[in-house]
Design an enzyme around this catalytic site. Structure first.
Site, PDB file in Angstrom:
ATOM      1  CE  LYS A   1      32.396  40.789  37.616  1.00 59.72           C
ATOM      2  NZ  LYS A   1      33.473  41.807  37.692  1.00 59.72           N
TER       3      LYS A   1
ATOM      4  CE1 TYR B   1      30.411  46.308  37.578  1.00 56.35           C
ATOM      5  CE2 TYR B   1      29.464  45.285  35.635  1.00 56.35           C
ATOM      6  CZ  TYR B   1      30.084  45.188  36.859  1.00 56.35           C
ATOM      7  OH  TYR B   1      30.387  43.947  37.381  1.00 56.35           O
TER       8      TYR B   1
ATOM      9  CG  PHE C   1      38.067  49.965  34.064  1.00 54.99           C
ATOM     10  CD1 PHE C   1      36.812  49.496  34.446  1.00 54.99           C
ATOM     11  CD2 PHE C   1      38.844  50.619  35.017  1.00 54.99           C
ATOM     12  CE1 PHE C   1      36.351  49.667  35.744  1.00 54.99           C
ATOM     13  CE2 PHE C   1      38.378  50.805  36.313  1.00 54.99           C
ATOM     14  CZ  PHE C   1      37.134  50.326  36.678  1.00 54.99           C
TER      15      PHE C   1
ATOM     16  NE  ARG D   1      34.189  43.476  47.789  1.00 59.53           N
ATOM     17  CZ  ARG D   1      34.334  44.169  46.658  1.00 59.53           C
ATOM     18  NH1 ARG D   1      33.328  44.243  45.778  1.00 59.53           N
ATOM     19  NH2 ARG D   1      35.453  44.778  46.362  1.00 59.53           N
TER      20      ARG D   1
ATOM     21  CB  THR E   1      39.419  44.170  42.142  1.00 54.57           C
ATOM     22  OG1 THR E   1      38.584  44.725  43.163  1.00 54.57           O
ATOM     23  CG2 THR E   1      38.836  44.481  40.773  1.00 54.57           C
TER      24      THR E   1
ATOM     25  NE  ARG F   1      36.586  39.347  41.805  1.00 57.57           N
ATOM     26  CZ  ARG F   1      36.166  40.519  42.253  1.00 57.57           C
ATOM     27  NH1 ARG F   1      36.763  41.079  43.300  1.00 57.57           N
ATOM     28  NH2 ARG F   1      35.175  41.152  41.667  1.00 57.57           N
TER      29      ARG F   1
ATOM     30  CG  ASN G   1      36.935  40.590  38.349  1.00 62.50           C
ATOM     31  OD1 ASN G   1      35.849  40.440  37.812  1.00 62.50           O
ATOM     32  ND2 ASN G   1      37.224  41.650  39.084  1.00 62.50           N
TER      33      ASN G   1
ATOM     34  CG  HIS H   1      29.264  42.239  41.161  1.00 62.41           C
ATOM     35  ND1 HIS H   1      29.894  43.461  41.131  1.00 62.41           N
ATOM     36  CD2 HIS H   1      28.162  42.411  41.928  1.00 62.41           C
ATOM     37  CE1 HIS H   1      29.179  44.332  41.849  1.00 62.41           C
ATOM     38  NE2 HIS H   1      28.125  43.715  42.343  1.00 62.41           N
TER      39      HIS H   1
ATOM     40  CD  GLU I   1      25.605  46.015  43.112  1.00 63.66           C
ATOM     41  OE1 GLU I   1      26.433  46.930  43.009  1.00 63.66           O
ATOM     42  OE2 GLU I   1      25.889  44.900  43.600  1.00 63.66           O
TER      43      GLU I   1
HETATM   44  P1  GDP Z   1      35.092  45.017  42.488  1.00 63.84           P
HETATM   45  O1  GDP Z   1      34.181  45.718  43.461  1.00 63.84           O
HETATM   46  O2  GDP Z   1      36.112  44.141  43.164  1.00 63.84           O
HETATM   47  O3  GDP Z   1      34.325  44.262  41.413  1.00 63.84           O
HETATM   48  O4  GDP Z   1      35.943  46.138  41.719  1.00 63.84           O
HETATM   49  P2  GDP Z   1      35.577  47.605  41.168  1.00 63.84           P
HETATM   50  O5  GDP Z   1      34.249  48.067  41.709  1.00 63.84           O
HETATM   51  O6  GDP Z   1      36.770  48.459  41.400  1.00 63.84           O
HETATM   52  O7  GDP Z   1      35.456  47.390  39.590  1.00 63.84           O
HETATM   53  C1  GDP Z   1      34.300  46.816  39.024  1.00 63.84           C
HETATM   54  C2  GDP Z   1      34.715  45.868  37.939  1.00 63.84           C
HETATM   55  O8  GDP Z   1      35.333  46.598  36.878  1.00 63.84           O
HETATM   56  C3  GDP Z   1      35.780  44.825  38.337  1.00 63.84           C
HETATM   57  O9  GDP Z   1      35.244  43.709  38.997  1.00 63.84           O
HETATM   58  C4  GDP Z   1      36.369  44.458  36.987  1.00 63.84           C
HETATM   59  O10 GDP Z   1      35.550  43.535  36.268  1.00 63.84           O
HETATM   60  C5  GDP Z   1      36.341  45.807  36.256  1.00 63.84           C
HETATM   61  N1  GDP Z   1      37.647  46.482  36.393  1.00 63.84           N
HETATM   62  C6  GDP Z   1      38.194  47.062  37.493  1.00 63.84           C
HETATM   63  N2  GDP Z   1      39.402  47.577  37.211  1.00 63.84           N
HETATM   64  C7  GDP Z   1      39.630  47.315  35.892  1.00 63.84           C
HETATM   65  C8  GDP Z   1      40.709  47.597  34.998  1.00 63.84           C
HETATM   66  O11 GDP Z   1      41.730  48.199  35.365  1.00 63.84           O
HETATM   67  N3  GDP Z   1      40.579  47.160  33.710  1.00 63.84           N
HETATM   68  C9  GDP Z   1      39.456  46.513  33.257  1.00 63.84           C
HETATM   69  N4  GDP Z   1      39.387  46.118  31.977  1.00 63.84           N
HETATM   70  N5  GDP Z   1      38.420  46.231  34.074  1.00 63.84           N
HETATM   71  C10 GDP Z   1      38.499  46.638  35.369  1.00 63.84           C
END
Ligand code: GDP
Length: 138
Positions: A10, A50, A58, A86, A92, A103, A113, A116, A127
């Site tokens: 990222k 996304y 968010f 993963r 996350t 991470r 973070n 992805h 994707e």
């Molecule tokens: P992942 O599968 O571990 O990437 O997590 P998710 O699918 O839940 O979320 C997708 C992405 O959205 C995450 O990798 C973060 O970059 C972002 N994200 C998730 N939760 C938050 C949050 O609470 N705040 C913000 N700003 N970004 C978030």
């Protein structure tokens, strides 16, 4: 079970110069790079990628972040790729990520973070195809 997953390094990790170190860690964990390129996503393209998070509070922040600078997109191959990747990237929220995960090492916050990783075989394919034509997947 598919043997491929999709990843992005990222903008935060790109800005900090961690791209090489992260690719090294991915290789060391036994993943073969089947496709790779650097891309600067437009807000529109980041929003499309996304779209599943559109209703989340968010979403706006996520789109701003993911379009603020270049990312490295890649398709990775390994047995049990989705699950194993993963595990390699960690939770996350980097504060909850296990020691030694990407991470834990390189991410600053739940939003920024570093990497992805696809969460299912089906999403890995969708994707990967979002970024790479069939001719670019090896
Ligand atoms: P992942 O599968 O571990 O990437 O997590 P998710 O699918 O839940 O979320 C997708 C992405 O959205 C995450 O990798 C973060 O970059 C972002 N994200 C998730 N939760 C938050 C949050 O609470 N705040 C913000 N700003 N970004 C978030």
């Amino acid at each position: 079970m598919s043997n491929r997953t999709f990843t992005m390094i990222k903008p935060d990790a790109t800005e900090k110069g961690h791209t090489g170190a992260i690719l090294e860690k991915i290789n060391a964990a036994g993943f073969r790079i089947a496709a790779v390129k650097m891309v600067h996503l437009s807000k529109e393209k980041a929003g499309e990628f996304y779209a599943v998070h559109k209703e989340r509070p968010f979403y706006g922040e996520l789109v701003e972040f993911m379009s603020r600078g270049p990312i490295t997109a890649a398709i990775l191959e390994k047995e049990n790729a989705v699950e194993d990747f993963r595990k390699l990237i960690g939770a996350t929220n980097p504060a909850q990520a296990a020691e030694g995960t990407i991470r834990k090492l390189y991410a600053a916050s739940v939003g920024e973070n570093a990497v992805h990783g696809s969460d299912s075989d089906e999403n890995a394919r969708i994707e990967g195809d979002f970024f790479f034509s069939k001719l670019e997947q090896f």
